[in-house]
Design a protein around this motif. Sequence first.
Motif, PDB file in Angstrom:
ATOM      1  N   GLU A 185       0.878  -1.181   0.000  1.00 50.28           N
ATOM      2  CA  GLU A 185       0.000   0.000   0.000  1.00 50.28           C
ATOM      3  C   GLU A 185       0.910   1.224   0.000  1.00 50.28           C
ATOM      4  O   GLU A 185       2.071   1.145   0.433  1.00 50.28           O
ATOM      5  N   ARG A 234       0.532  -6.831  -4.347  1.00 46.58           N
ATOM      6  CA  ARG A 234       0.011  -7.840  -3.407  1.00 46.58           C
ATOM      7  C   ARG A 234      -0.052  -9.171  -4.145  1.00 46.58           C
ATOM      8  O   ARG A 234      -0.592  -9.225  -5.254  1.00 46.58           O
ATOM      9  N   GLU A 290      -1.937 -11.552  -4.549  1.00 47.96           N
ATOM     10  CA  GLU A 290      -3.334 -11.974  -4.356  1.00 47.96           C
ATOM     11  C   GLU A 290      -3.507 -13.447  -4.726  1.00 47.96           C
ATOM     12  O   GLU A 290      -2.965 -13.912  -5.737  1.00 47.96           O
ATOM     13  N   PHE A 330      -9.820  -5.505 -12.127  1.00 49.62           N
ATOM     14  CA  PHE A 330     -10.418  -5.224 -10.813  1.00 49.62           C
ATOM     15  C   PHE A 330      -9.473  -5.646  -9.683  1.00 49.62           C
ATOM     16  O   PHE A 330      -9.212  -4.880  -8.758  1.00 49.62           O
ATOM     17  N   THR A 346      -5.711  -7.227  -9.214  1.00 47.29           N
ATOM     18  CA  THR A 346      -4.461  -7.649  -9.854  1.00 47.29           C
ATOM     19  C   THR A 346      -3.365  -7.678  -8.784  1.00 47.29           C
ATOM     20  O   THR A 346      -3.574  -7.231  -7.657  1.00 47.29           O
ATOM     21  N   GLN A 385      -2.480   2.839  -6.455  1.00 47.76           N
ATOM     22  CA  GLN A 385      -3.397   3.433  -5.478  1.00 47.76           C
ATOM     23  C   GLN A 385      -3.304   4.953  -5.510  1.00 47.76           C
ATOM     24  O   GLN A 385      -2.272   5.516  -5.908  1.00 47.76           O
ATOM     25  N   GLU A 435      -3.913   7.501  -2.560  1.00 53.06           N
ATOM     26  CA  GLU A 435      -4.258   7.457  -1.133  1.00 53.06           C
ATOM     27  C   GLU A 435      -4.040   8.799  -0.446  1.00 53.06           C
ATOM     28  O   GLU A 435      -3.116   9.550  -0.792  1.00 53.06           O
ATOM     29  N   GLU A 493     -15.685  -2.997  -4.175  1.00 53.32           N
ATOM     30  CA  GLU A 493     -15.094  -1.812  -3.529  1.00 53.32           C
ATOM     31  C   GLU A 493     -14.251  -0.997  -4.498  1.00 53.32           C
ATOM     32  O   GLU A 493     -13.409  -1.524  -5.207  1.00 53.32           O
ATOM     33  N   LEU A 494     -14.525   0.304  -4.465  1.00 51.46           N
ATOM     34  CA  LEU A 494     -13.809   1.241  -5.322  1.00 51.46           C
ATOM     35  C   LEU A 494     -12.855   2.070  -4.466  1.00 51.46           C
ATOM     36  O   LEU A 494     -11.741   2.380  -4.858  1.00 51.46           O
ATOM     37  N   GLU A 547      -8.420   8.044   6.336  1.00 50.21           N
ATOM     38  CA  GLU A 547      -7.706   7.539   5.154  1.00 50.21           C
ATOM     39  C   GLU A 547      -8.675   7.213   4.008  1.00 50.21           C
ATOM     40  O   GLU A 547      -9.260   6.138   3.980  1.00 50.21           O
ATOM     41  N   SER A 588      -8.853   5.848   0.573  1.00 43.57           N
ATOM     42  CA  SER A 588      -7.906   5.086  -0.240  1.00 43.57           C
ATOM     43  C   SER A 588      -8.588   4.590  -1.518  1.00 43.57           C
ATOM     44  O   SER A 588      -9.515   3.782  -1.470  1.00 43.57           O
ATOM     45  N   GLY A 642      -8.391   3.022  -5.591  1.00 36.47           N
ATOM     46  CA  GLY A 642      -7.603   2.253  -6.548  1.00 36.47           C
ATOM     47  C   GLY A 642      -7.688   2.932  -7.908  1.00 36.47           C
ATOM     48  O   GLY A 642      -8.788   3.189  -8.397  1.00 36.47           O
ATOM     49  N   ARG A 698      -9.066   0.342 -10.519  1.00 37.30           N
ATOM     50  CA  ARG A 698     -10.509   0.106 -10.326  1.00 37.30           C
ATOM     51  C   ARG A 698     -11.314   1.318 -10.752  1.00 37.30           C
ATOM     52  O   ARG A 698     -12.415   1.187 -11.274  1.00 37.30           O
TER      53      ARG A 698
HETATM   54  N1  GAP Z   1      -4.149   1.768   2.876  1.00 36.97           N
HETATM   55  C1  GAP Z   1      -5.413   1.147   2.880  1.00 36.97           C
HETATM   56  C2  GAP Z   1      -5.581   0.152   1.838  1.00 36.97           C
HETATM   57  O1  GAP Z   1      -4.654  -0.185   1.107  1.00 36.97           O
HETATM   58  P1  GAP Z   1      -7.356  -1.431   0.747  1.00 36.97           P
HETATM   59  O2  GAP Z   1      -8.848  -1.481   0.933  1.00 36.97           O
HETATM   60  O3  GAP Z   1      -6.599  -2.679   0.924  1.00 36.97           O
HETATM   61  O4  GAP Z   1      -6.855  -0.297   1.739  1.00 36.97           O
HETATM   62  C3  GAP Z   1      -7.527   0.451  -1.056  1.00 36.97           C
HETATM   63  O5  GAP Z   1      -7.042  -0.823  -0.680  1.00 36.97           O
HETATM   64  C4  GAP Z   1      -7.980   0.446  -2.495  1.00 36.97           C
HETATM   65  O6  GAP Z   1      -6.948  -0.063  -3.349  1.00 36.97           O
HETATM   66  C5  GAP Z   1      -9.189  -0.482  -2.762  1.00 36.97           C
HETATM   67  O7  GAP Z   1     -10.401   0.192  -2.493  1.00 36.97           O
HETATM   68  C6  GAP Z   1      -9.037  -0.780  -4.238  1.00 36.97           C
HETATM   69  O8  GAP Z   1      -9.582   0.258  -5.022  1.00 36.97           O
HETATM   70  C7  GAP Z   1      -7.513  -0.786  -4.425  1.00 36.97           C
HETATM   71  N2  GAP Z   1      -6.997  -2.173  -4.417  1.00 36.97           N
HETATM   72  C8  GAP Z   1      -6.685  -2.932  -3.345  1.00 36.97           C
HETATM   73  N3  GAP Z   1      -6.237  -4.142  -3.723  1.00 36.97           N
HETATM   74  C9  GAP Z   1      -6.253  -4.158  -5.068  1.00 36.97           C
HETATM   75  C10 GAP Z   1      -5.901  -5.134  -6.071  1.00 36.97           C
HETATM   76  N4  GAP Z   1      -5.396  -6.323  -5.740  1.00 36.97           N
HETATM   77  N5  GAP Z   1      -6.057  -4.798  -7.372  1.00 36.97           N
HETATM   78  C11 GAP Z   1      -6.540  -3.580  -7.733  1.00 36.97           C
HETATM   79  N6  GAP Z   1      -6.878  -2.620  -6.827  1.00 36.97           N
HETATM   80  C12 GAP Z   1      -6.746  -2.901  -5.530  1.00 36.97           C
END
Ligand code: GAP
Length: 464
Positions: free
Chosen positions: A169, A201, A203, A211, A213, A218, A220, A286-287, A326, A328, A330, A333
């Motif tokens: 992040e 990440r 994932e 959506f 990846t 981000q 933020e 989640e956006l 915060e 935050s 994406g 997204r």
């Molecule tokens: N610092 C807080 C944080 O990182 P999060 O909900 O894990 O919070 C924030 O992430 C935003 O980042 C999400 O709302 C989303 O838009 C984006 N996001 C998180 N993981 C993602 C992923 N693997 N691929 C694309 N966007 C991602």
Amino acid sequence: MSVDIMKDIMNLSKNRGFVFQNSEIYGGLANTWDYGPLGSELKNNIKKAWWKFFIQDREDMVGLDAAILMNPRVWEASGHVSNFNDPLVDCKECKERFRADHLVEKTLNIPTANLTLKELNDLIQEKDDIVCPSCGKRNFTPARTFNLMFKTHQGVIETDKNIIYMRPETAQGIFVNFKNVLNSSRKKVPFGIGQIGKAFRNEITPGNFIFRTREFEQMEIEFFVEPGTELEWHEKWMEASKIFFTKILGIKEENLQFREHDPKELAHYANKTVDIEYKFPFGWGELEGIASRTNFDLSRHSEFSNEQLNYHDSKTGNTYIPYVIEPSFGADRTFLTVLIDAYTVETLPDGKERTVLKFAKNIAPVQIAVFPLKKNEPSIVNQSREIIKMLQKKFTVAYDDTAAIGKLYRRQDEIGTPYCITVDFDTVEKDQKVTVRNRDTMEQERIAIKDLPAYFEKEFEVEW
Ligand code: GAP
């Protein structure tokens, strides 16, 4: 909107240069995407709009661009080394891997945020309905935790002592620079720091195009406030986010919802979190998350580092560790949301279909396209080039002479260009006027060349 729409949008993205499969000529890299010529313009426009709205246009915000690689102690302090885990199960039959919580949630239709690993495991073992989404069998390994941070080594020797992480992040880059920004910018609480940058990440189940990846971007904000005022500020950030999505990016309000985390879902350090969700073709997703994170991060970094990350209020004489709101977002997204929300297929009065991307005008990758009615007529071509030169100072303008005008209109509709200008014989021989065609209404009007800058200035104005 059906899931098939996703296929149409992915095809259009590839064919028109918005998003390509990464490393495609080598068979691709799963769930990794590249932004093409129009995609990179659109993504940049979204990021620029975010930066202007949330940072440049506010006196209580400043920007930052921190590095992706950080001292590994940062991730110990933030809790990512010990807690940034997802529960993982393998199907022993087909060897596919899944998130145990997603498997349970989707099959049993129950929230899983507060379930322990043991509870998830028990459900997977007990409930016959839970089968492998890939092969349909029921033969899972026990669920285990899996840390989502990508690891690498700094320097030439690869040992446990020089492990570093790709940031998961951008937020922590802001927290560790709190004192630097405070001292150099002379901002006073309440104020915030925003940044845009890549995060990584590992994932377990990425998917749904861009959506989810493993590499993403981000946008933020960490907004520092006096303890006790945080819920008031949380409200203000929800309002600002809504304006950004609906007025600046033009997303339809009916496709957005605010979803508050219930107490069980809430992170232990947060006292309120609301997600802004979009109605994607595959369901609500989640956006943006807007979290009230108390003083958790600054306190932890104060504990783990040699710095007291506190704030002295010279008016009241109080010294405290600020609380944090915060918001935050994406970037990818948001890009997907903008693309889906703009995607429109219309039936015209003559029965033909047209595909239009009805982007908000200010973020369209091409804002104005200029066509010469006759591509071999020097006076028309020169006049077209002159118009482009004049408009390029303020707008993104493209030239196209590779087809008949009707076809050029359709092409520009498909990439979301708000206005097309046609330069014809009357323009150069009679009246110095051009035909301006509106993407959404398809109406055409004759406008004097000299009036074009003022006309477009007004048309591209963003009101909120
Ligand atoms: N610092 C807080 C944080 O990182 P999060 O909900 O894990 O919070 C924030 O992430 C935003 O980042 C999400 O709302 C989303 O838009 C984006 N996001 C998180 N993981 C993602 C992923 N693997 N691929 C694309 N966007 C991602």
